[in-house]
Design a protein around this motif. Structure first.
Motif, PDB file in Angstrom:
ATOM      1  N   ILE A   1     125.910 -46.545 -53.624  1.00 52.46           N
ATOM      2  CA  ILE A   1     125.765 -46.849 -55.057  1.00 52.46           C
ATOM      3  C   ILE A   1     125.227 -45.597 -55.735  1.00 52.46           C
ATOM      4  CG2 ILE A   1     124.566 -48.250 -56.776  1.00 52.46           C
ATOM      5  CD1 ILE A   1     124.427 -50.492 -54.717  1.00 52.46           C
ATOM      6  N   GLY A   2     125.892 -45.141 -56.813  1.00 52.88           N
ATOM      7  CA  GLY A   2     125.491 -43.916 -57.484  1.00 52.88           C
ATOM      8  C   GLY A   2     126.110 -42.697 -56.824  1.00 52.88           C
ATOM      9  N   TRP A   3     125.710 -41.504 -57.270  1.00 55.64           N
ATOM     10  CA  TRP A   3     126.258 -40.271 -56.710  1.00 55.64           C
ATOM     11  C   TRP A   3     125.224 -39.154 -56.825  1.00 55.64           C
ATOM     12  CZ3 TRP A   3     127.322 -42.274 -61.420  1.00 55.64           C
ATOM     13  CH2 TRP A   3     127.179 -41.454 -62.539  1.00 55.64           C
ATOM     14  N   ILE A   4     125.434 -38.137 -55.997  1.00 52.38           N
ATOM     15  CA  ILE A   4     124.534 -36.985 -55.972  1.00 52.38           C
ATOM     16  C   ILE A   4     125.160 -35.846 -56.763  1.00 52.38           C
ATOM     17  CG2 ILE A   4     123.456 -35.222 -54.491  1.00 52.38           C
ATOM     18  CD1 ILE A   4     123.269 -37.320 -52.300  1.00 52.38           C
ATOM     19  N   LYS A   5     124.329 -35.227 -57.608  1.00 47.07           N
ATOM     20  CA  LYS A   5     124.778 -34.068 -58.381  1.00 47.07           C
ATOM     21  C   LYS A   5     123.708 -32.998 -58.278  1.00 47.07           C
ATOM     22  CE  LYS A   5     126.636 -32.680 -62.867  1.00 47.07           C
ATOM     23  NZ  LYS A   5     127.011 -33.134 -64.235  1.00 47.07           N
ATOM     24  N   GLY A   6     123.965 -31.988 -57.458  1.00 49.39           N
ATOM     25  CA  GLY A   6     122.975 -30.947 -57.237  1.00 49.39           C
ATOM     26  C   GLY A   6     121.733 -31.513 -56.562  1.00 49.39           C
ATOM     27  N   ALA A   7     120.595 -31.332 -57.227  1.00 52.22           N
ATOM     28  CA  ALA A   7     119.331 -31.817 -56.677  1.00 52.22           C
ATOM     29  C   ALA A   7     118.958 -33.188 -57.218  1.00 52.22           C
ATOM     30  CB  ALA A   7     118.209 -30.822 -56.985  1.00 52.22           C
ATOM     31  N   THR A   8     119.872 -33.846 -57.906  1.00 54.38           N
ATOM     32  CA  THR A   8     119.560 -35.133 -58.522  1.00 54.38           C
ATOM     33  C   THR A   8     120.448 -36.237 -57.972  1.00 54.38           C
ATOM     34  OG1 THR A   8     121.112 -34.793 -60.367  1.00 54.38           O
ATOM     35  CG2 THR A   8     118.842 -34.001 -60.652  1.00 54.38           C
ATOM     36  N   CYS A   9     119.960 -37.468 -58.143  1.00 52.43           N
ATOM     37  CA  CYS A   9     120.742 -38.665 -57.843  1.00 52.43           C
ATOM     38  C   CYS A   9     121.062 -39.342 -59.172  1.00 52.43           C
ATOM     39  CB  CYS A   9     119.975 -39.612 -56.940  1.00 52.43           C
ATOM     40  SG  CYS A   9     119.662 -38.959 -55.280  1.00 52.43           S
ATOM     41  N   CYS A  10     122.303 -39.749 -59.350  1.00 51.68           N
ATOM     42  CA  CYS A  10     122.750 -40.270 -60.646  1.00 51.68           C
ATOM     43  C   CYS A  10     123.150 -41.741 -60.527  1.00 51.68           C
ATOM     44  CB  CYS A  10     123.935 -39.452 -61.155  1.00 51.68           C
ATOM     45  SG  CYS A  10     123.580 -37.685 -61.323  1.00 51.68           S
ATOM     46  N   PHE A  11     122.762 -42.499 -61.544  1.00 50.09           N
ATOM     47  CA  PHE A  11     123.089 -43.925 -61.586  1.00 50.09           C
ATOM     48  C   PHE A  11     123.482 -44.281 -63.020  1.00 50.09           C
ATOM     49  CE2 PHE A  11     119.910 -43.233 -58.314  1.00 50.09           C
ATOM     50  CZ  PHE A  11     120.481 -43.843 -57.194  1.00 50.09           C
ATOM     51  N   ASP A  12     124.738 -44.697 -63.206  1.00 49.51           N
ATOM     52  CA  ASP A  12     125.174 -45.125 -64.527  1.00 49.51           C
ATOM     53  C   ASP A  12     124.922 -46.618 -64.686  1.00 49.51           C
ATOM     54  OD1 ASP A  12     127.085 -46.216 -62.891  1.00 49.51           O
ATOM     55  OD2 ASP A  12     128.730 -44.938 -63.603  1.00 49.51           O
ATOM     56  N   ALA A  13     125.379 -47.190 -65.806  1.00 53.45           N
ATOM     57  CA  ALA A  13     125.115 -48.601 -66.077  1.00 53.45           C
ATOM     58  C   ALA A  13     125.678 -49.526 -64.997  1.00 53.45           C
ATOM     59  CB  ALA A  13     125.665 -48.972 -67.458  1.00 53.45           C
ATOM     60  N   PRO A  14     126.926 -49.344 -64.539  1.00 54.79           N
ATOM     61  CA  PRO A  14     127.440 -50.211 -63.459  1.00 54.79           C
ATOM     62  C   PRO A  14     126.637 -50.073 -62.167  1.00 54.79           C
ATOM     63  CG  PRO A  14     129.247 -49.114 -64.590  1.00 54.79           C
ATOM     64  CD  PRO A  14     127.989 -48.476 -65.084  1.00 54.79           C
ATOM     65  N   SER A  15     126.175 -48.841 -61.856  1.00 50.01           N
ATOM     66  CA  SER A  15     125.368 -48.638 -60.651  1.00 50.01           C
ATOM     67  C   SER A  15     124.053 -49.397 -60.751  1.00 50.01           C
ATOM     68  CB  SER A  15     125.097 -47.152 -60.438  1.00 50.01           C
ATOM     69  OG  SER A  15     126.291 -46.429 -60.250  1.00 50.01           O
ATOM     70  N   LYS A  16     123.427 -49.314 -61.925  1.00 49.41           N
ATOM     71  CA  LYS A  16     122.148 -49.996 -62.124  1.00 49.41           C
ATOM     72  C   LYS A  16     122.334 -51.515 -62.057  1.00 49.41           C
ATOM     73  CE  LYS A  16     119.904 -46.366 -64.818  1.00 49.41           C
ATOM     74  NZ  LYS A  16     119.227 -46.013 -66.093  1.00 49.41           N
ATOM     75  N   ALA A  17     123.484 -52.010 -62.521  1.00 48.05           N
ATOM     76  CA  ALA A  17     123.749 -53.444 -62.453  1.00 48.05           C
ATOM     77  C   ALA A  17     123.828 -53.899 -60.994  1.00 48.05           C
ATOM     78  CB  ALA A  17     125.052 -53.768 -63.187  1.00 48.05           C
ATOM     79  N   ARG A  18     124.434 -53.089 -60.138  1.00 42.15           N
ATOM     80  CA  ARG A  18     124.526 -53.426 -58.717  1.00 42.15           C
ATOM     81  C   ARG A  18     123.139 -53.382 -58.066  1.00 42.15           C
ATOM     82  NH1 ARG A  18     128.933 -49.801 -55.902  1.00 42.15           N
ATOM     83  NH2 ARG A  18     128.361 -51.162 -54.151  1.00 42.15           N
ATOM     84  N   ILE A  19     122.320 -52.434 -58.505  1.00 44.26           N
ATOM     85  CA  ILE A  19     120.959 -52.359 -57.957  1.00 44.26           C
ATOM     86  C   ILE A  19     120.165 -53.596 -58.352  1.00 44.26           C
ATOM     87  CG2 ILE A  19     118.775 -51.087 -58.044  1.00 44.26           C
ATOM     88  CD1 ILE A  19     120.410 -48.525 -58.362  1.00 44.26           C
ATOM     89  N   ARG A  20     120.348 -54.060 -59.584  1.00 39.99           N
ATOM     90  CA  ARG A  20     119.654 -55.285 -60.025  1.00 39.99           C
ATOM     91  C   ARG A  20     120.041 -56.470 -59.152  1.00 39.99           C
ATOM     92  NH1 ARG A  20     120.984 -52.961 -65.118  1.00 39.99           N
ATOM     93  NH2 ARG A  20     119.100 -52.295 -66.250  1.00 39.99           N
TER      94      ARG A  20
END
Length: 278
Positions: free
Chosen positions: A35-54
């Motif tokens: 869930i989400g993706w890695i970009k450089g030194a960060t981890c990214c979570f958009d709205a659909p990713s956050k919905a899955r985490i919920r």
């Protein structure tokens, strides 16, 4: 899920941001759940990713709006109202417990009825529960477990601590804890006598006790003789750098009396030496 991961995920879903520091916890989550993706030194979570985490949090019985620090300071029973794992409560389950007893043959006065304990027995109790019921006028704090457990066999004069002091173990890192006994003494606000190791670290422990009145010790000549015969030079030298500055500054009469004796001997004496000593 581990508590640390849950706390991190709660911060993610409650944030308006999309990019988060790529911590080991978050990177492990991405690897495990995709869930989400890695970009450089960060981890990214958009709205659909956050919905899955919920959805994942809800499946664990954790409302997504739960404050990340909600478990800090709770008991195990209280933590169950927030999630399924009682072990998420902050701190050890027995963090506020203290171990208490009395000198041999004297009643323990912490409730409605006096309690007479056999030798090598003690009572472990919640410090906050018994603090208001303690009827002892003074306290005797014992640094090490063996001396606390076998206080009946310690060959020292404890009369300075009063007729019936409450004997309390200083505590360790597990069950009855050193920080719990320290807080307990503050709450009791009674005169305290310390029975500690006769070494720099022991004197520091005594000097920092709330309400310290004195340190239990043999006569100076006896202590000097025991230091000479049984003292530990390596232990004294190892403790000296950290303890000496505060002991040199201490204005407590008991510390000012014993510290020069240890300085002169250059040795440390464990308090256990007085168990069964003739």
């Amino acid at each position: 899920m581990e508590k640390q991961l849950v706390k991190v995920l709660l911060r993610v879903v409650q944030s308006q941001e999309e990019r988060f520091t790529g911590s080991k916890t978050l990177r492990g989550f991405l690897d495990d759940y995709n869930i989400g993706w890695i970009k450089g030194a960060t981890c990214c979570f958009d709205a659909p990713s956050k919905a899955r985490i919920r959805e994942l949090l809800l499946a664990q019985g954790i409302p997504p709006e739960t404050p990340p620090d909600a478990w800090d300071g709770l008991t195990r029973a209280e933590s169950l109202a927030l999630g399924r794992d009682e072990k998420w409560a902050g701190g050890p389950a027995r963090r506020d417990r203290v171990a208490v007893k009395t000198l041999p043959g004297r009643p323990l006065l912490i409730g409605r009825e006096p309690i007479l304990l056999p030798p090598r027995c003690h009572l472990e109790a919640d410090a906050l529960e018994i603090a208001g019921n303690v009827q002892h006028d003074t306290v005797l704090l014992v640094e090490n477990w063996e001396c606390f457990d076998r206080i009946h066999a310690v060959q020292l004069d404890f009369s300075a601590a009063g007729l019936n002091p409450l004997v309390i173990w200083r505590g360790g890192n597990g069950e009855a804890r050193a920080d719990a006994s320290q807080n307990f003494l503050k709450t009791l606000n009674r005169p305290v006598w310390a029975f500690v190791d006769y070494d720099p670290a022991g004197l520091v422990i005594a000097a920092t006790l709330p309400g310290l009145q004195g340190i239990i010790a043999p006569e100076a000549s006896v202590l000097a003789e025991l230091l000479e015969k049984h003292g530990l030079e390596d232990r004294y030298c190892a403790q000296l750098p950290a303890a000496a500055p505060s002991l040199d500054r201490s204005g407590h009469p008991a510390v000012a009396y014993l510290w020069p004796l240890l300085r002169q001997a250059g040795r440390a004496l464990p308090q256990e030496i007085f168990i069964g000593l003739d």
